[in-house]
Write a protein that holds these residues in place. Structure first.
Motif, PDB file in Angstrom:
ATOM      1  N   SER A 148      19.281  18.205   0.953  1.00 50.52           N
ATOM      2  CA  SER A 148      19.459  17.229   2.035  1.00 50.52           C
ATOM      3  C   SER A 148      20.839  16.573   1.993  1.00 50.52           C
ATOM      4  O   SER A 148      21.173  15.775   2.868  1.00 50.52           O
ATOM      5  CB  SER A 148      18.379  16.145   1.937  1.00 50.52           C
ATOM      6  OG  SER A 148      18.496  15.427   0.716  1.00 50.52           O
ATOM      7  N   THR A 149      21.651  16.916   0.989  1.00 47.98           N
ATOM      8  CA  THR A 149      22.956  16.267   0.813  1.00 47.98           C
ATOM      9  C   THR A 149      23.862  16.405   2.040  1.00 47.98           C
ATOM     10  O   THR A 149      24.449  15.409   2.491  1.00 47.98           O
ATOM     11  CB  THR A 149      23.658  16.807  -0.435  1.00 47.98           C
ATOM     12  OG1 THR A 149      22.861  16.515  -1.589  1.00 47.98           O
ATOM     13  CG2 THR A 149      25.036  16.178  -0.612  1.00 47.98           C
ATOM     14  N   PRO A 150      24.022  17.611   2.625  1.00 46.42           N
ATOM     15  CA  PRO A 150      24.902  17.693   3.804  1.00 46.42           C
ATOM     16  C   PRO A 150      24.395  16.892   4.989  1.00 46.42           C
ATOM     17  O   PRO A 150      25.186  16.257   5.694  1.00 46.42           O
ATOM     18  CB  PRO A 150      24.951  19.193   4.102  1.00 46.42           C
ATOM     19  CG  PRO A 150      23.796  19.790   3.388  1.00 46.42           C
ATOM     20  CD  PRO A 150      23.561  18.946   2.192  1.00 46.42           C
ATOM     21  N   TYR A 151      23.090  16.902   5.216  1.00 46.36           N
ATOM     22  CA  TYR A 151      22.519  16.110   6.311  1.00 46.36           C
ATOM     23  C   TYR A 151      22.775  14.625   6.066  1.00 46.36           C
ATOM     24  O   TYR A 151      23.186  13.895   6.990  1.00 46.36           O
ATOM     25  CB  TYR A 151      21.019  16.379   6.426  1.00 46.36           C
ATOM     26  CG  TYR A 151      20.286  15.441   7.354  1.00 46.36           C
ATOM     27  CD1 TYR A 151      20.319  15.620   8.729  1.00 46.36           C
ATOM     28  CD2 TYR A 151      19.564  14.364   6.841  1.00 46.36           C
ATOM     29  CE1 TYR A 151      19.654  14.745   9.586  1.00 46.36           C
ATOM     30  CE2 TYR A 151      18.891  13.489   7.682  1.00 46.36           C
ATOM     31  CZ  TYR A 151      18.946  13.679   9.056  1.00 46.36           C
ATOM     32  OH  TYR A 151      18.286  12.810   9.884  1.00 46.36           O
ATOM     33  N   ASP A 152      22.577  14.167   4.840  1.00 52.17           N
ATOM     34  CA  ASP A 152      22.806  12.754   4.519  1.00 52.17           C
ATOM     35  C   ASP A 152      24.271  12.380   4.706  1.00 52.17           C
ATOM     36  O   ASP A 152      24.586  11.273   5.170  1.00 52.17           O
ATOM     37  CB  ASP A 152      22.371  12.459   3.077  1.00 52.17           C
ATOM     38  CG  ASP A 152      20.865  12.547   2.890  1.00 52.17           C
ATOM     39  OD1 ASP A 152      20.131  12.361   3.876  1.00 52.17           O
ATOM     40  OD2 ASP A 152      20.428  12.812   1.752  1.00 52.17           O
ATOM     41  N   ALA A 153      25.191  13.296   4.329  1.00 53.87           N
ATOM     42  CA  ALA A 153      26.625  13.025   4.509  1.00 53.87           C
ATOM     43  C   ALA A 153      26.957  12.878   5.989  1.00 53.87           C
ATOM     44  O   ALA A 153      27.708  11.977   6.386  1.00 53.87           O
ATOM     45  CB  ALA A 153      27.450  14.146   3.887  1.00 53.87           C
ATOM     46  N   VAL A 154      26.395  13.763   6.818  1.00 55.23           N
ATOM     47  CA  VAL A 154      26.629  13.692   8.258  1.00 55.23           C
ATOM     48  C   VAL A 154      26.118  12.374   8.823  1.00 55.23           C
ATOM     49  O   VAL A 154      26.826  11.682   9.576  1.00 55.23           O
ATOM     50  CB  VAL A 154      25.958  14.876   8.983  1.00 55.23           C
ATOM     51  CG1 VAL A 154      25.998  14.673  10.499  1.00 55.23           C
ATOM     52  CG2 VAL A 154      26.636  16.190   8.612  1.00 55.23           C
ATOM     53  N   GLU A 180      23.263  30.151   9.971  1.00 57.14           N
ATOM     54  CA  GLU A 180      22.369  29.785   8.867  1.00 57.14           C
ATOM     55  C   GLU A 180      22.480  28.299   8.547  1.00 57.14           C
ATOM     56  O   GLU A 180      21.471  27.628   8.290  1.00 57.14           O
ATOM     57  CB  GLU A 180      22.709  30.607   7.627  1.00 57.14           C
ATOM     58  CG  GLU A 180      22.386  32.085   7.750  1.00 57.14           C
ATOM     59  CD  GLU A 180      22.923  32.873   6.567  1.00 57.14           C
ATOM     60  OE1 GLU A 180      22.097  33.454   5.829  1.00 57.14           O
ATOM     61  OE2 GLU A 180      24.153  32.908   6.382  1.00 57.14           O
ATOM     62  N   ALA A 181      23.710  27.777   8.546  1.00 58.06           N
ATOM     63  CA  ALA A 181      23.910  26.359   8.246  1.00 58.06           C
ATOM     64  C   ALA A 181      23.234  25.481   9.295  1.00 58.06           C
ATOM     65  O   ALA A 181      22.612  24.467   8.959  1.00 58.06           O
ATOM     66  CB  ALA A 181      25.401  26.046   8.172  1.00 58.06           C
ATOM     67  N   ALA A 182      23.360  25.863  10.562  1.00 57.58           N
ATOM     68  CA  ALA A 182      22.709  25.096  11.628  1.00 57.58           C
ATOM     69  C   ALA A 182      21.197  25.107  11.459  1.00 57.58           C
ATOM     70  O   ALA A 182      20.533  24.072  11.621  1.00 57.58           O
ATOM     71  CB  ALA A 182      23.098  25.668  12.991  1.00 57.58           C
ATOM     72  N   ASP A 183      20.633  26.259  11.113  1.00 59.22           N
ATOM     73  CA  ASP A 183      19.186  26.348  10.876  1.00 59.22           C
ATOM     74  C   ASP A 183      18.758  25.404   9.753  1.00 59.22           C
ATOM     75  O   ASP A 183      17.735  24.711   9.855  1.00 59.22           O
ATOM     76  CB  ASP A 183      18.801  27.783  10.511  1.00 59.22           C
ATOM     77  CG  ASP A 183      18.719  28.694  11.724  1.00 59.22           C
ATOM     78  OD1 ASP A 183      18.544  28.180  12.846  1.00 59.22           O
ATOM     79  OD2 ASP A 183      18.839  29.928  11.551  1.00 59.22           O
ATOM     80  N   ILE A 184      19.535  25.385   8.671  1.00 58.27           N
ATOM     81  CA  ILE A 184      19.197  24.542   7.518  1.00 58.27           C
ATOM     82  C   ILE A 184      19.271  23.064   7.898  1.00 58.27           C
ATOM     83  O   ILE A 184      18.353  22.284   7.582  1.00 58.27           O
ATOM     84  CB  ILE A 184      20.132  24.861   6.341  1.00 58.27           C
ATOM     85  CG1 ILE A 184      19.812  26.239   5.770  1.00 58.27           C
ATOM     86  CG2 ILE A 184      20.017  23.791   5.249  1.00 58.27           C
ATOM     87  CD1 ILE A 184      20.829  26.750   4.770  1.00 58.27           C
ATOM     88  N   LEU A 185      20.339  22.663   8.570  1.00 61.37           N
ATOM     89  CA  LEU A 185      20.489  21.258   8.954  1.00 61.37           C
ATOM     90  C   LEU A 185      19.370  20.816   9.892  1.00 61.37           C
ATOM     91  O   LEU A 185      18.834  19.703   9.766  1.00 61.37           O
ATOM     92  CB  LEU A 185      21.843  21.043   9.628  1.00 61.37           C
ATOM     93  CG  LEU A 185      23.071  21.131   8.712  1.00 61.37           C
ATOM     94  CD1 LEU A 185      24.346  21.162   9.549  1.00 61.37           C
ATOM     95  CD2 LEU A 185      23.112  19.963   7.743  1.00 61.37           C
ATOM     96  N   ILE A 186      19.008  21.674  10.827  1.00 61.73           N
ATOM     97  CA  ILE A 186      17.936  21.330  11.765  1.00 61.73           C
ATOM     98  C   ILE A 186      16.590  21.250  11.046  1.00 61.73           C
ATOM     99  O   ILE A 186      15.774  20.357  11.317  1.00 61.73           O
ATOM    100  CB  ILE A 186      17.896  22.352  12.924  1.00 61.73           C
ATOM    101  CG1 ILE A 186      19.136  22.173  13.804  1.00 61.73           C
ATOM    102  CG2 ILE A 186      16.626  22.190  13.753  1.00 61.73           C
ATOM    103  CD1 ILE A 186      19.318  23.250  14.845  1.00 61.73           C
ATOM    104  N   GLU A 187      16.358  22.161  10.101  1.00 61.16           N
ATOM    105  CA  GLU A 187      15.100  22.119   9.348  1.00 61.16           C
ATOM    106  C   GLU A 187      15.007  20.834   8.533  1.00 61.16           C
ATOM    107  O   GLU A 187      13.934  20.202   8.468  1.00 61.16           O
ATOM    108  CB  GLU A 187      14.996  23.340   8.432  1.00 61.16           C
ATOM    109  CG  GLU A 187      13.653  23.452   7.727  1.00 61.16           C
ATOM    110  CD  GLU A 187      13.488  24.756   6.952  1.00 61.16           C
ATOM    111  OE1 GLU A 187      12.583  24.814   6.095  1.00 61.16           O
ATOM    112  OE2 GLU A 187      14.265  25.706   7.206  1.00 61.16           O
TER     113      GLU A 187
END
Length: 265
Positions: A148-154, A180-187
């Protein structure tokens, strides 16, 4: 002396003249390409242009006990890395260890994605907050784990109207795509109950520094279906936009006018 020489963004021609002079005059030349890669070239092409043979170092040879570094006590040793040498904490750690060992060091800087992304997208460089890496999912006891680190940074950057540069994982010869990155962030965002995150403005950049670079702005959910082509890829999640930034994303990245209207300051 231990020289850290940046090779730039994409191919063997991105090295600076200063860096090239050092490589050609060094007593020994090493390179590492696990932290990042030059996707537009090969070891053979690097060696032919630079006129030197180089030894490719493995991750343990960089992060473990680097015996090769002892050579720099008596000789000039050049370590070649993609991008800028000091963007990666791996290389900063290596430099500090060398200094603690009494070895002189020098850094030859080069272009890198952190400095190139603002120019490519038209987003103002001083409005970028902290960056993060989107890692590949991993499995623990049969359970799929997402960071969840990238989502939290955003989300932290968005709360301050700042842009976020997201690096995409490189692992065992695999290069994460923007899709793939977009899928992960959305999930991850869906798991947090943040249903609107998928419609947030995002910008994908592929093969920065190349003649066939691709840059595309759109909703994050749309970018996961867009074909960006071969790696390397990075993803930018903008905050609120100055009117010049909005104009740049429309002209440089094909952002739809109706999408941008909700992001202008």
């Amino acid at each position: 002396m231990l020289f850290f020489v940046g090779l730039g963004l994409y191919d063997e021609r991105d090295i600076s003249l200063k860096g090239l002079e050092i490589v050609r005059s060094a007593d020994a030349v090493y390179a590492e390409f696990y932290t990042s890669r030059l996707m537009g070239t090969s070891i053979d092409r690097l060696e032919r242009l630079y006129g030197r043979k180089m030894k490719i170092l493995s991750r343990p040879e960089i992060e473990g006990e680097p015996e090769w570094i002892e050579e720099a006590r008596e000789r000039n040793v050049a370590l070649l890395v993609a991008g800028d040498p000091m963007i990666s904490t791996t290389h900063l750690d290596l430099r500090l260890r060398a200094i603690e060992m009494g070895i002189d060091t020098r850094v030859i800087h080069a272009s890198n994605i952190a400095s190139a992304a603002p120019g490519i997208t038209g987003l103002q460089n001083y409005r970028f907050g902290r960056s993060a890496t989107v890692p590949f999912p991993h499995t623990v006891r049969g359970k799929r784990i997402l960071s969840s680190t990238p989502y939290d940074a955003v989300k932290d950057n968005l709360s301050r109207d700042l842009h976020t540069l997201l690096y995409l994982d490189i692992q065992d010869g695999r290069f994460m795509s923007i899709n793939e990155a977009a899928d992960i962030l959305i999930e991850v965002s869906d798991g947090r109950g943040d249903d609107g995150f998928a419609s947030h403005l995002a910008v994908g950049i592929a093969r920065a520094g190349s003649e066939d670079m691709c840059v595309r702005a759109g909703a994050l959910s749309d970018l996961r279906r867009y074909s960006f082509g071969p790696p390397l890829h990075v993803l930018v999640i903008p905050g609120r936009l100055h009117f010049m930034e909005a104009k740049a994303l429309r002209i440089l990245a094909g952002a739809a006018e109706e999408l941008l209207s909700g992001y202008e300051l």
